[in-house]
Motif scaffolding. Structure first.
Motif, short mmCIF file in Angstrom:
data_model
loop_
_atom_site.label_atom_id
_atom_site.label_comp_id
_atom_site.label_asym_id
_atom_site.label_seq_id
_atom_site.Cartn_x
_atom_site.Cartn_y
_atom_site.Cartn_z
N ILE A 85 76.47 38.56 19.35
CA ILE A 85 75.93 37.72 19.24
C ILE A 85 75.62 37.18 20.82
O ILE A 85 76.58 37.27 22.06
N PHE A 86 74.72 37.35 22.02
CA PHE A 86 75.09 37.84 23.31
C PHE A 86 74.24 36.30 23.55
O PHE A 86 73.34 35.74 23.23
N PRO A 87 75.30 35.71 24.34
CA PRO A 87 74.32 34.63 24.69
C PRO A 87 73.35 34.67 25.48
O PRO A 87 73.04 35.66 27.05
N ARG A 88 72.06 33.56 26.61
CA ARG A 88 71.47 34.08 27.35
C ARG A 88 72.14 33.74 28.73
O ARG A 88 71.81 34.67 29.43
N GLY A 89 72.85 32.65 29.16
CA GLY A 89 73.38 32.39 30.80
C GLY A 89 73.84 33.34 31.45
O GLY A 89 74.31 34.48 30.82
N HIS A 90 73.55 33.39 32.25
CA HIS A 90 73.59 34.75 33.43
C HIS A 90 75.31 34.64 33.40
O HIS A 90 75.79 35.11 33.63
N VAL A 91 76.36 33.23 33.35
CA VAL A 91 77.12 33.45 33.54
C VAL A 91 78.41 32.95 32.04
O VAL A 91 79.26 34.57 32.55
N ALA A 92 77.60 33.33 31.28
CA ALA A 92 78.33 33.17 30.19
C ALA A 92 77.80 34.65 30.16
O ALA A 92 78.99 35.46 28.73
N ARG A 93 77.13 35.62 30.44
CA ARG A 93 77.37 37.19 30.00
C ARG A 93 77.85 37.31 30.80
O ARG A 93 78.83 38.68 29.94
N ARG A 94 78.20 37.58 32.20
CA ARG A 94 79.53 38.02 32.45
C ARG A 94 80.90 37.46 32.26
O ARG A 94 81.46 38.81 31.70
N PRO A 101 86.34 44.13 26.17
CA PRO A 101 87.37 44.83 26.37
C PRO A 101 88.63 45.21 25.05
O PRO A 101 89.48 45.40 25.18
N TYR A 102 89.42 43.28 25.22
CA TYR A 102 90.37 42.81 25.00
C TYR A 102 89.50 42.39 23.31
O TYR A 102 90.95 41.46 22.63
N ALA A 103 88.63 42.81 22.76
CA ALA A 103 87.97 41.95 21.71
C ALA A 103 88.72 42.88 19.90
O ALA A 103 88.49 42.11 19.52
N VAL A 104 89.43 43.55 20.72
CA VAL A 104 90.46 44.71 19.51
C VAL A 104 91.46 43.25 18.41
O VAL A 104 91.90 42.95 17.94
N ASP A 105 92.05 41.84 20.08
CA ASP A 105 92.77 40.61 19.40
C ASP A 105 91.86 39.76 19.54
O ASP A 105 90.41 39.57 20.49
N PHE A 106 92.58 38.10 19.43
CA PHE A 106 91.69 37.32 19.96
C PHE A 106 91.34 37.05 20.97
O PHE A 106 92.73 37.11 21.82
N ILE A 107 90.28 36.87 20.88
CA ILE A 107 90.26 36.60 22.34
C ILE A 107 89.05 35.82 22.40
O ILE A 107 87.59 35.96 21.41
N THR A 108 88.14 34.98 23.27
CA THR A 108 86.95 34.41 23.09
C THR A 108 86.02 34.71 24.93
O THR A 108 86.68 34.61 25.98
N PRO A 109 85.37 33.76 25.02
CA PRO A 109 84.61 34.24 26.31
C PRO A 109 84.94 33.53 27.13
O PRO A 109 85.38 33.85 28.82
N MET A 110 85.56 32.18 27.01
CA MET A 110 86.18 31.30 27.68
C MET A 110 87.55 31.96 28.51
O MET A 110 87.78 30.99 29.85
#
Length: 306
Positions: A85-94, A101-110
């Protein structure tokens, strides 16, 4: 923002002020976001760029907060069948793009929030303007613009919580790097590793931010003098939840520090091989590793001197 105006406060609570000294630097602050910006070029173009930075900055925190629950959620493994689920905001999408690329392990967009904010403000400032140089510094995570023939020398810290410099990165317009970020257990964000500082150069600040987090996490070891605690026991709203993060690193054997730094360097080499970073500078105590200097980047003018 008018060159003559010293202070402004937006309706959202964001503030803008000129910092003392020359050349002029603009300070933008809103909640946890704290930017220092400098632009060089034709005065009229510089003034217009500062105006665009201020206009864009006033809405960023509100946009991020509106999607904060999603941005604090771990990204799904790309190999899994879970729908993204992709966010709406431009910064959030960045943020999401830098961390995927690191989502094979635990990572959040933060993990890429600071760099993504810096990239967004830089994009607003450029917006077709002919400027010589711009830097947007968000607490040490920096987005850059360098016109042909321009360069910028950036200091590398040895600790993510202190201004002491341990080297410099010379970035020139011919280089691909336009983002720099630093992570470590002493910094303003949590780290699962024990690095004092990991500084990364990448295509943009968001990518550098995410990669610095990953490499700093990999600089790791177990020892009685390393104290960890669940992230949510320190900040109850941490996106890391109950994952242990480093609280204190006491005196460690030099052999253990070298081993930990080598583990981080291995990850940095892999990320560089995959094209996710251009260079990295890792520091743990008196131990230092540099990946991707001038000798390793024959097609670029990058120099990292420790």
């Amino acid at each position: 923002m008018s060159q003559g105006a010293m202070n402004q406060t937006g309706m959202t609570g964001a503030s803008a002020a000129w910092l003392p000294g020359y050349p002029r630097r603009l300070h933008l602050q809103h909640g946890p976001i704290d930017l220092v910006i400098q632009a060089d070029g034709v005065p009229a173009a510089v003034a217009a760029a500062y105006d665009r930075a201020w206009a864009r900055f006033q809405t960023i925190l509100t946009e991020l907060v509106s999607e904060l629950a999603l941005l604090r959620t771990a990204l799904p493994d790309p190999s899994a069948s879970t729908a993204m689920i992709f966010p709406r905001g431009h910064v959030a999408r960045r943020m999401v793009a830098a961390c995927l690329p690191y989502a094979v392990d635990f990572i959040t967009p933060m993990a890429a929030v600071a760099g993504s904010v810096a990239d967004e403000i830089l994009a607003a400032m450029r917006d077709g303007a002919a400027l010589d140089r711009i830097y947007v510094n968000n607490g040490g995570d920096i987005a850059l613009h360098l016109a042909p023939g321009q360069s910028l020398r950036i200091g590398l810290v040895t600790r993510d919580d202190a201004p002491e410099l341990g080297g410099f990165a010379e970035l020139r317009s011919a280089d691909a790097s336009r983002g720099i970020a630093t992570s470590g257990w002493r910094g303003r964000s949590f780290s699962r590793g024990i690095a004092d500082a990991v500084t990364v150069l990448a295509c943009n600040a968001a990518q550098a931010d995410a990669a610095a987090t990953i490499i700093a996490n990999a600089v790791n070891a177990e020892h009685p003098n390393i104290v960890r605690a669940p992230a949510n026991s320190i900040h109850d709203d941490s996106d890391l939840g109950e994952i242990p993060v480093t609280v204190t690193v006491g005196t460690l054997p030099i052999s253990l520090m070298r081993q930990a730094l080598s583990a981080g360097a291995t990850v940095a080499h892999d990320l560089r091989r995959r094209g996710l970073i251009h260079a990295a500078h890792l520091v743990l105590g008196d131990c230092v590793e540099t990946i991707g200097g001038a000798s390793a980047l024959p097609d670029a003018a990058l120099e990292m001197v420790s």
